[in-house]
Design an enzyme around this catalytic site. Structure first.
Site, PDB file in Angstrom:
ATOM      1  N   GLU A 159       0.838  -1.220   0.000  1.00 28.16           N
ATOM      2  CA  GLU A 159       0.000   0.000   0.000  1.00 28.16           C
ATOM      3  C   GLU A 159       0.865   1.259   0.000  1.00 28.16           C
ATOM      4  O   GLU A 159       0.540   2.262   0.641  1.00 28.16           O
ATOM      5  CB  GLU A 159      -1.023  -0.046   1.126  1.00 28.16           C
ATOM      6  CG  GLU A 159      -1.935  -1.244   0.897  1.00 28.16           C
ATOM      7  CD  GLU A 159      -3.275  -1.187   1.559  1.00 28.16           C
ATOM      8  OE1 GLU A 159      -3.715  -0.097   1.926  1.00 28.16           O
ATOM      9  OE2 GLU A 159      -3.886  -2.263   1.684  1.00 28.16           O
ATOM     10  N   GLY A 160       1.976   1.151  -0.739  1.00 23.17           N
ATOM     11  CA  GLY A 160       2.917   2.265  -0.848  1.00 23.17           C
ATOM     12  C   GLY A 160       4.072   2.079   0.109  1.00 23.17           C
ATOM     13  O   GLY A 160       3.882   1.999   1.320  1.00 23.17           O
TER      14      GLY A 160
END
Ligand code: CAA
Length: 380
Positions: A363-364
């Site tokens: 998620e990054g």
């Protein structure tokens, strides 16, 4: 400013804590070892409402706020981060994305079953060459009038084999760059949709991570979420909330490891006294407790922003950056405090150290969070 939790929040936190202790702890080491998906555990989590916590009750959800979600995510993650990643993806990415941007028909058809855990969902953005650089989508969704033809490969997809519903991000019009990207709801079993091999991972080994292959998959146009070209913004908005979930996961992994290290340090004796009474260990515990508390405040602030309908891009990225990096530091220290016992599976902390690593990646990555944060602090 009120830092107290409401009675309802305390009830949810305690219910998640009890569930994690009684239902997730037994077998967690074996599931990690054998890379076994927690089928029964996820089923129970669905029955208890942990898979659609924030979804409106009329769509089968719990109608709870984001603070409740953070509290439950922390408790589940303290014990089994493989279960909490399933929970996070289903709640923050799949349910939230459909509830916020989907049509009434999409909500009736998919959300009601996802929110109750009858089925689970997956979010498919990453590709062999598009992880951090999310605009470089190579998967294509060619517009054929009443349907799209989907071709391409997605990588590292959480719930890859266990999901029934997949939110797939794909390029429709290359000329338009990120404005030519769409998000489609793809169902398992659609002809041309194949599962790639399962990844053999360092951590969160109970969760199933796969690559997915799409060859001329015909997806009806009513399965597109939002207007034509909305796919990239959809992914960014959805991930902004997803980062609060993963920040809470990192927080939970760290607090789980800290609690075990604290307990161990009070029992284990060396040089004539409990190791907790040696300053070398006591100072480590002080640092760990302080960093965990700081991460908890960041998670709560991001959740509060979301609940107030304020912008949470910045607070979510800060929470994710700090909590993930902190979880790595704290779990390494928890292993160190356990000494040789920390290096073997029975004491749980080595698994937590391995699980913590992914929170700095998915998620990054931490670097992506710094891009989001620095853009925000540098803007005029
Ligand atoms: N909300 C709304 N719109 C947003 C947005 C947000 N939070 N962030 C960006 N956008 C919009 C921008 O406004 C811009 O639109 P306009 O051109 O209309 O102004 C558009 O999106 C493109 O934005 P950028 O130019 O900023 O895009 P970029 O290429 O520079 O990338 C980035 C920005 C932050 C690096 C982004 O690519 C990113 O977040 N990358 C990481 C992706 C990621 O998290 N991948 C993880 C995979 S999912 C996963 O891990 C799930 C799992 O299984 C656990």
């Amino acid at each position: 400013m009120d830092f107290n939790l409401t009675e309802e929040h305390i009830m949810i936190r305690d219910a998640a804590r009890e569930f994690a202790k009684t239902e997730l702890l037994p077998g967690v080491i074996e599931r990690d070892d054998k890379q076994e998906f927690p089928t029964e555990q996820i089923k129970k989590m669905g029955e208890l409402g942990f898979l659609g916590m924030m979804v409106e009750p009329k769509y089968g959800g719990g109608g709870m706020d984001t603070i409740s979600y953070v509290l439950a995510m922390e408790e589940i993650s303290k014990v089994d981060a493989s279960c909490s990643v399933v929970m996070s993806v289903n709640n923050s990415l799949v349910c939230w994305g459909i509830e916020t941007y989907g049509t009434e028909e999409q909500k009736q058809k998919y959300l009601t079953r996802l929110a109750t855990g009858e089925i689970i969902g997956a979010f498919c953005l990453s590709e062999p060459e598009a992880g951090s650089d999310a605009t470089s989508q190579k998967t294509t969704a060619i517009d054929k009038g009443d349907h799209y033809i989907l071709n391409g490969t997605k990588n590292w997809i959480t719930n890859g084999s266990t999901a029934s519903v997949y939110l797939v991000i794909a390029q429709t019009d290359v000329e338009k760059g990120h404005k030519g990207i769409n998000v489609l709801i793809v169902e398992k079993g659609m002809p041309g949709f194949e599962l790639g091999p399962k990844e053999n991972k360092l951590g969160i080994r109970g969760s199933d991570t796969h690559s997915l292959l799409f060859t001329d998959v015909k997806v009806p146009k009513e399965n597109r979420i939002g207007e034509d070209g909305f796919g990239f913004k959809f992914a960014m908005k959805t991930l902004a909330g997803g980062r609060i979930g993963i920040a809470s996961q990192a927080l939970g992994i760290a607090s789980g490891a800290y609690e075990l290290a604290l307990q161990y340090s009070k029992e284990r004796k060396a040089f004539g006294k409990e190791i907790s009474r040696h300053q070398a260990i006591a100072f480590k515990l002080a640092d760990m407790a302080t960093e965990i508390e700081a991460a908890r405040h960041l998670c709560m602030k991001a959740a509060w922003d979301k609940d107030q309908h304020a912008n949470y891009d910045l607070s979510g990225a800060m929470a994710k950056l700090y909590a993930a990096d902190m979880a790595m530091r704290v779990t390494v220290e928890a292993v160190q405090i356990h000494g040789g016992y920390g290096f073997v599976k029975e004491y749980h902390v080595e698994r937590m150290m391995r699980d913590a690593k992914i929170t700095q990646i998915y998620e990054g990555t931490s670097e992506i969070q710094k891009i989001v944060i620095s853009r925000s602090v540098l803007k005029d």
